[in-house]
Design an enzyme around this catalytic site. Sequence first.
Site, PDB file in Angstrom:
ATOM      1  N   SER A 194       0.835  -1.201   0.000  1.00  0.00           N
ATOM      2  CA  SER A 194       0.000   0.000   0.000  1.00  0.00           C
ATOM      3  C   SER A 194       0.872   1.255   0.000  1.00  0.00           C
ATOM      4  O   SER A 194       1.667   1.454  -0.897  1.00  0.00           O
ATOM      5  CB  SER A 194      -0.971  -0.042   1.181  1.00  0.00           C
ATOM      6  OG  SER A 194      -1.965   0.951   1.055  1.00  0.00           O
ATOM      7  N   ASP A 347      -2.260   6.334  -3.742  1.00  0.00           N
ATOM      8  CA  ASP A 347      -1.063   5.650  -3.251  1.00  0.00           C
ATOM      9  C   ASP A 347      -0.626   4.569  -4.246  1.00  0.00           C
ATOM     10  O   ASP A 347      -1.287   4.352  -5.263  1.00  0.00           O
ATOM     11  CB  ASP A 347      -1.303   5.092  -1.847  1.00  0.00           C
ATOM     12  CG  ASP A 347      -2.344   3.994  -1.800  1.00  0.00           C
ATOM     13  OD1 ASP A 347      -3.100   3.838  -2.766  1.00  0.00           O
ATOM     14  OD2 ASP A 347      -2.397   3.278  -0.783  1.00  0.00           O
ATOM     15  N   ASP A 349      -0.695   1.299  -4.653  1.00  0.00           N
ATOM     16  CA  ASP A 349      -1.600   0.259  -5.153  1.00  0.00           C
ATOM     17  C   ASP A 349      -2.998   0.811  -5.412  1.00  0.00           C
ATOM     18  O   ASP A 349      -3.920   0.060  -5.717  1.00  0.00           O
ATOM     19  CB  ASP A 349      -1.662  -0.939  -4.200  1.00  0.00           C
ATOM     20  CG  ASP A 349      -2.364  -0.623  -2.890  1.00  0.00           C
ATOM     21  OD1 ASP A 349      -2.200   0.502  -2.403  1.00  0.00           O
ATOM     22  OD2 ASP A 349      -3.057  -1.502  -2.355  1.00  0.00           O
ATOM     23  N   ASP A 351      -5.481   2.044  -3.706  1.00  0.00           N
ATOM     24  CA  ASP A 351      -6.703   1.781  -2.949  1.00  0.00           C
ATOM     25  C   ASP A 351      -7.069   2.974  -2.072  1.00  0.00           C
ATOM     26  O   ASP A 351      -8.171   3.038  -1.542  1.00  0.00           O
ATOM     27  CB  ASP A 351      -6.609   0.491  -2.124  1.00  0.00           C
ATOM     28  CG  ASP A 351      -5.531   0.522  -1.057  1.00  0.00           C
ATOM     29  OD1 ASP A 351      -4.701   1.459  -1.058  1.00  0.00           O
ATOM     30  OD2 ASP A 351      -5.487  -0.407  -0.230  1.00  0.00           O
TER      31      ASP A 351
END
Length: 656
Positions: A194, A347, A349, A351
């Site tokens: 993340s 960010d 990834d 999410d």
Amino acid sequence: MSAPGDKLTANVEQAVAAGQLLASAAKNIRALLAGAKSDLYAHAIDELITGKEWPELNDRFYKTLAFGTGGLRGRTIGKMVTKAERGDAAPDGRPKFPCVGTNAMNFYNINRATRGLVAYLREWWSREGDFTKPKMVIAHDTRFFSKEFAELTAKIAAENGCDAFLFPEPRSTPELSFAVRYLRASAGVVITASHNPPHDNGYKVYFDDGTQVIEPHASGIIEKVNAITSETFVPLPQNRQGTMTMLGKDVDEAYMRRLETLIVDPSVLRDRKTLSIVYTALHGTGGVIIKPMLGRLGFNFHVVAEQDRFDGGFPTVKSPNPENAEALQMGIELAKKQNADLLVATDPDCDRMGVAVSTAFGETQLLSGNQIGSLLAYYRTKKLFELGVLTKENAARGVIIKTFVTTDLQKAIAKHFGLRCVETLTGFKYIGAKLGKYERALPQDRQKNYVDLSEEETRRLRLEHSSFYVFGGEESFGYSGGDFVRDKDGNGAAIMFCEVAAYAKSRNQTLVELLDEIYSIFGYYLERNGSLTFEGAEGAAKIQLLLKSYVAAPPAKMLNAKVIAVKNFETETFRDIEGDEIPKEKMLIFELADRTRIAIRGSGTEPKIKYYLFAQQQPKKGKFATGQLALVKESVNAQLDLLWQWLQEDARHRLA
């Protein structure tokens, strides 16, 4: 093994006897070496022992990575990089090999996690009467070793009898969640940490519903993983192995078609060209979907070019976290240059989403995760009523879902419109589980092809037979507006928030003015998040000591306010508004006499203890006047500043 095997083992035992090496670390070192496929591990360990780097060895080996919030997460590059790990890589570049250690993200733990996961899938589905090969979708972000970890996951899954579907290029976590359901897979894995610093990576696991694993699957998987202590295994015979399939752009297109349905009121977008947007992917996966989606929807946007390239070192930021002002600095500079209304950042990834907005005075203001979520919850609910999708008659089927540590303003919004507000533990997997529950409440014959139904049809079914998910979010910058993704979705959040910005623009408002309008209706709510970081084995012990001290000796007062209630989510039983029992978690919530509340919990993904502070002030009559609201903001903000200072000082005393 070319490294000194017997001598190395003897040195390990001597270090334990001298109190330099933890007994658990020595045990894990022996286990790792026993199943080693090469001499890399022995060389790296030998270097650290020779250099007497005992804290580094203890941090790497004091435990074996365990599943936290749905998978594994840890350092993939050690605090110290050995010559064996560096290999022929440049001193300032990515090492040739990931960090050696049982408490690290490396090929050893990817191997164990994948074999354990496949073993669990085969056992679970056979108990369900399905003896076909499990099907796993695998994605990865832009971090160091992410591609190699994803490819190893696919290879090991196939060799152990699972069909593997691999995204060959970086893709976001929410697209992985979507793809699991779209491809009717048994499970999914995304390699990501993340928004963590560049030295971290992770292995996040999803089940067939597209949601991060929860019980009983989480315990079942970790039991299988923990039973594996070596990388060595014999692949199944060729005719029993799974296949490996590379995924193409068709999944991207299917995902984007569903993202388009998140626009609540297309008429709001008529003047979208007058709205100026800046977007940054922070070197992550967000640009893969967000850029073409903004183009499809006709928005006027600019991209931060320096951050629009995949780079696991995230060279333009200290940390690729859209919660932090520093990470948004380059975007803010471009937004000022372009006289933009809005900066959107995601960010690595994709999410999570953060934003900075232009004020009426031409300044730039960062919005908190709670403020972003409240704007989305209010706008989407209000518009759905205006459009007749939600009515007084069906409002009881509408639901907003938030975590316990997310602002109570969203609860007030839900109550105002007659919707349910369901509260969950931190982690979008609990919101995903609720969406699965609502799907299972539909007529049996409509559940079979639910994934294939249009958004309009699923909405009709949910409003008639189940619960209609209006919005869900958590304060840590994660949001969702549809049930076709069962995780927080930065791609969807970006689209939804641009619609809110277009709505404000159509009313000649800034987003800050729209937020103040919400405060004037519902009262002023302010939240402050703080955390204390304690890394390594010693740090983990401090976090546990602090958490235990709050249970054993809870404060009678915090600052100048009396503590009137303490909720212990580890020892007490709580149920949500729908009657579902809340899983046990090490979290405490202190409620104060002045309507302030404080939540304290250990992070599931970072070496931190987290504090969540909530304050509110309601108008005595009617609504706040404009000048009055400014004074209230100043007063409540000062109150939370003092409370956070008190909590930090109290924590220092508790550790002393």
